[in-house]
Motif scaffolding. Structure first.
Motif, PDB file in Angstrom:
ATOM      1  N   LYS A 214      61.268  44.280  60.241  1.00 45.80           N
ATOM      2  CA  LYS A 214      61.407  43.275  59.802  1.00 45.80           C
ATOM      3  C   LYS A 214      62.837  43.135  59.077  1.00 45.80           C
ATOM      4  O   LYS A 214      63.812  42.621  59.301  1.00 45.80           O
ATOM      5  N   LYS A 215      62.722  44.212  58.302  1.00 55.35           N
ATOM      6  CA  LYS A 215      64.076  44.110  57.218  1.00 55.35           C
ATOM      7  C   LYS A 215      64.273  45.573  56.743  1.00 55.35           C
ATOM      8  O   LYS A 215      63.364  46.385  56.576  1.00 55.35           O
ATOM      9  N   GLU A 216      65.435  46.135  56.441  1.00 56.58           N
ATOM     10  CA  GLU A 216      65.841  47.229  55.768  1.00 56.58           C
ATOM     11  C   GLU A 216      66.462  47.117  54.490  1.00 56.58           C
ATOM     12  O   GLU A 216      67.357  46.170  54.378  1.00 56.58           O
ATOM     13  N   TYR A 217      66.152  47.923  53.639  1.00 61.04           N
ATOM     14  CA  TYR A 217      66.563  47.909  52.420  1.00 61.04           C
ATOM     15  C   TYR A 217      67.195  49.123  51.773  1.00 61.04           C
ATOM     16  O   TYR A 217      66.647  50.318  52.207  1.00 61.04           O
ATOM     17  N   ARG A 218      68.587  49.192  51.689  1.00 64.95           N
ATOM     18  CA  ARG A 218      69.161  50.545  51.024  1.00 64.95           C
ATOM     19  C   ARG A 218      68.855  50.539  49.527  1.00 64.95           C
ATOM     20  O   ARG A 218      69.282  49.674  48.975  1.00 64.95           O
ATOM     21  N   ILE A 219      68.355  51.696  49.134  1.00 65.57           N
ATOM     22  CA  ILE A 219      68.134  51.869  47.821  1.00 65.57           C
ATOM     23  C   ILE A 219      69.367  52.778  47.091  1.00 65.57           C
ATOM     24  O   ILE A 219      68.918  53.918  47.011  1.00 65.57           O
ATOM     25  N   ASN A 220      70.292  52.184  46.517  1.00 63.99           N
ATOM     26  CA  ASN A 220      71.362  53.153  45.923  1.00 63.99           C
ATOM     27  C   ASN A 220      71.080  53.201  44.445  1.00 63.99           C
ATOM     28  O   ASN A 220      71.777  52.547  43.368  1.00 63.99           O
ATOM     29  N   LEU A 221      70.041  53.723  44.071  1.00 60.23           N
ATOM     30  CA  LEU A 221      69.750  53.936  42.555  1.00 60.23           C
ATOM     31  C   LEU A 221      69.812  55.338  42.424  1.00 60.23           C
ATOM     32  O   LEU A 221      69.623  56.198  42.992  1.00 60.23           O
ATOM     33  N   ALA A 222      69.962  55.686  41.022  1.00 56.41           N
ATOM     34  CA  ALA A 222      70.217  56.952  40.627  1.00 56.41           C
ATOM     35  C   ALA A 222      68.892  57.496  40.388  1.00 56.41           C
ATOM     36  O   ALA A 222      67.938  57.110  40.440  1.00 56.41           O
ATOM     37  N   ARG A 223      68.700  58.981  40.672  1.00 53.87           N
ATOM     38  CA  ARG A 223      67.615  59.576  40.640  1.00 53.87           C
ATOM     39  C   ARG A 223      67.528  60.511  39.311  1.00 53.87           C
ATOM     40  O   ARG A 223      68.588  60.958  38.774  1.00 53.87           O
ATOM     41  N   PRO A 224      66.243  60.868  38.652  1.00 56.75           N
ATOM     42  CA  PRO A 224      65.206  60.550  39.084  1.00 56.75           C
ATOM     43  C   PRO A 224      65.096  58.932  38.569  1.00 56.75           C
ATOM     44  O   PRO A 224      65.213  58.544  37.633  1.00 56.75           O
ATOM     45  N   ARG A 225      64.085  58.364  39.409  1.00 50.78           N
ATOM     46  CA  ARG A 225      63.886  57.031  39.243  1.00 50.78           C
ATOM     47  C   ARG A 225      62.395  56.782  38.520  1.00 50.78           C
ATOM     48  O   ARG A 225      61.594  57.882  38.878  1.00 50.78           O
ATOM     49  N   ALA A 226      62.416  55.943  37.709  1.00 53.04           N
ATOM     50  CA  ALA A 226      60.800  55.765  37.110  1.00 53.04           C
ATOM     51  C   ALA A 226      60.557  54.087  37.647  1.00 53.04           C
ATOM     52  O   ALA A 226      61.458  53.363  37.645  1.00 53.04           O
ATOM     53  N   PRO A 227      59.376  53.853  37.440  1.00 58.74           N
ATOM     54  CA  PRO A 227      59.044  52.398  37.860  1.00 58.74           C
ATOM     55  C   PRO A 227      59.378  51.524  36.608  1.00 58.74           C
ATOM     56  O   PRO A 227      59.547  50.415  37.115  1.00 58.74           O
ATOM     57  N   GLU A 228      59.805  51.998  35.664  1.00 59.38           N
ATOM     58  CA  GLU A 228      60.096  50.911  34.609  1.00 59.38           C
ATOM     59  C   GLU A 228      61.532  50.489  34.817  1.00 59.38           C
ATOM     60  O   GLU A 228      61.889  49.669  33.953  1.00 59.38           O
ATOM     61  N   HIS A 229      62.327  51.360  35.519  1.00 60.29           N
ATOM     62  CA  HIS A 229      63.848  50.747  35.510  1.00 60.29           C
ATOM     63  C   HIS A 229      64.180  49.561  36.164  1.00 60.29           C
ATOM     64  O   HIS A 229      63.393  49.205  36.983  1.00 60.29           O
ATOM     65  N   ALA A 230      65.106  48.893  35.515  1.00 62.75           N
ATOM     66  CA  ALA A 230      65.338  47.519  36.055  1.00 62.75           C
ATOM     67  C   ALA A 230      65.552  47.582  37.396  1.00 62.75           C
ATOM     68  O   ALA A 230      65.132  46.547  38.176  1.00 62.75           O
TER      69      ALA A 230
END
Lengths: 278, 236
Positions: A214-230
């Motif tokens: 259906k759709k693709e999302y590219r996730i350009n977030l820094a690692r390590p990621r945590a669930p509480e990151h905005a």
């Protein structure tokens, strides 16, 4: 590089034919971490099995490095939802299993197995039997068994779904570190959007009946990621919105036509005192 | 209690022996080595016949399970043969091999082959498919998948079948020795009957029970226990 070109899958059952997948076009770059999310029955696992070579496509083609995939092989290791460890072998023998099949000498495979057991922090349990381990430990053994094969593609089919949330978040961190260290191509199937966003470079949202992208999302977030990151929360909400429609469609098909999801995300009950005691 | 009933003298001693008499008879039997020779002869036959049946049963089971066609054709046949009491093979065995060693070994082997084959068949069929999927992605194919995954996974069931096969073999051996006597435990049992020596009859029966128990407990029991321990099945 992994390519699916117009891949389709039709299952014949006693109640007629079911179109599980239709015209899937997907390219996965080397070293990419890709997540597949979607409602149940959208064919996520089928895509994984097709790439693994455990199932054949009904139409279309699947290529790895320009060569068509015709069967299962140790270059594409699968990690299943259940650990699927062999109860007749000790922990380290389970990790060694693939290497033994590949004909690696006993001394070398023991060393390599130990190395990967250390990676998942289970070296202390190397000579235990499987039934002596907890569910999270078993899944970690399964992970180190998959890693020990040192395949360039790792296929993971909801590997953490059956675990409690604490264990799961520990394994998320471990998996992120391992991926950074080994730079494998990982395809990760899950129904948990947060998990997908947390781990992947790219999240592919699928729709059901017939299964398609259906759709693709590219996730350009820094690692390590945590669930509480905005940033994580923002993308999770975007994807959730996209998915809600699909989930509702599946629910309607699986329950009966009268089913509808609540319009608002905020349930107001008469005895709620939101902000009442500030 | 046994001694008390004997002492009341309700039945004559050629119908109901005293435990002391039986014990004395067994002791004498061991002293003049006639029992030891008999046990030796019986054990030799059963070991030979049973080994044959393990090899035959395992290969038959694995062969049948490997092909869908063979499975459909031979499985009902196997079940049929399993229900046939092994002693029914004796007339055939005597005509084929003559009275004596070979026909008894044949009956023993036939007696347990089918139950071992059935257990192998059932065990392999019940191997969880996920194990095979793991094996396939790890690159195990054909014979290698059989030896490293299918047979170990089916082993608990196979062992149960082998245990059952052993008791079938033991029964077949006694029946064979009773009907086609030369030497062995079954032979001295018939000898006791012919001589109206009730002490000997009961003594031999007790020996047969003890041997059966000891082997069941110490060989099969041990193997089964260690497998259950390994698989974590003893913890329920």
């Amino acid at each position: 590089m992994l390519k699916l070109r117009g891949a389709g899958k039709i299952y014949s059952t006693n109640n007629g034919k079911i179109k599980a997948l239709e015209n899937i076009n997907l390219t996965v770059a080397r070293g990419e971490f890709l997540s597949l999310v979607g409602p149940s029955g959208c064919g996520k696992t089928t895509i994984l099995n097709i790439i693994a070579g455990l199932e054949k496509v009904s139409s279309g083609k699947v290529y790895k490095e320009g060569k068509e995939i015709t069967g299962a092989g140790p270059d594409r290791i699968v990690m299943f939802q259940e650990p699927a460890l062999f109860p007749w072998l000790r922990v380290i023998e389970n990790v060694e299993y693939g290497l033994k099949i590949a004909g690696v000498s006993k001394k070398e495979r023991r060393e390599r197995a130990m190395h990967y057991l250390k990676m998942v922090h289970l070296a202390r349990f190397a000579y235990h039997f499987i039934h002596e381990l907890s569910g999270g430990m078993r899944q970690r053994v399964a992970l180190s068994r998959a890693l020990a094969m040192d395949s360039d593609i790792l296929l993971m089919d909801e590997p953490f779904a059956a675990l409690d949330s604490q264990t799961r978040s520990i394994l998320h961190t471990e998996l992120q570190q391992i991926w950074c260290a080994t730079k494998k191509t990982i395809i990760f199937v899950t129904h948990n959007v947060e998990e997908a966003v947390l781990l992947a470079d790219r999240v592919v949202v699928m729709a059901a009946d017939p299964g398609r992208i259906k759709k693709e999302y590219r996730i350009n977030l820094a690692r390590p990621r945590a669930p509480e990151h905005a940033g994580v929360i923002r993308i999770v909400n975007q994807i959730m919105k996209e998915l809600k429609e699909e989930v509702e469609k599946v629910a309607r098909a699986e329950y009966d036509s009268g089913w509808s999801l609540q319009k608002t995300t905020f349930l107001l009950s008469p005895d709620s005192n939101v902000g009442g005691n500030i | 209690m046994w001694e008390v009933i004997f002492r009341t003298g309700i039945w004559p001693d050629f119908l109901f022996p005293s435990p002391l008499g039986v014990f004395q008879n067994v002791l004498e039997g061991f002293q003049d080595r006639s029992f030891i020779i008999a046990i030796g002869a019986s054990m030799k036959r059963i070991l030979l016949g049973y080994s044959i049946s393990v090899v035959l049963g395992l290969s038959l089971g694995l062969l049948i399970v490997a092909s869908k066609y063979l499975d459909e054709v031979l499985s009902p046949l196997l079940l049929g043969f399993q229900t046939l009491p092994s002693i029914c093979w004796l007339p055939l065995a005597i005509l084929w091999f003559g009275i004596g060693e070979d026909s008894i070994i044949f009956v023993v082997a036939v007696g347990s082959t089918f139950s071992i084959a059935m257990a192998t068949l059932g065990g392999v069929k019940n191997v969880p498919p996920i194990y095979m999927r793991v094996a396939r992605t790890m690159g195990a194919k054909g014979i290698k998948a059989y030896t490293t995954v299918i047979i170990p996974a089916a082993f608990p069931t196979i062992i149960t079948g082998m245990k059952q096969g052993w008791s079938f073999a033991w029964r077949a051996l006694m029946a064979g020795e009773l009907l086609s006597p030369k030497d062995g435990l079954g032979y001295i049992l018939t000898l006791g009957r012919d001589l109206h020596d009730m002490n000997q009859v009961v003594g031999v029966m007790i020996i047969i029970i003890i041997i059966g128990l000891v082997i069941d407990k110490f060989i099969f029991g041990k193997v089964e226990y260690s497998i259950r321990q390994r698989w974590g099945l003893n913890r329920a």
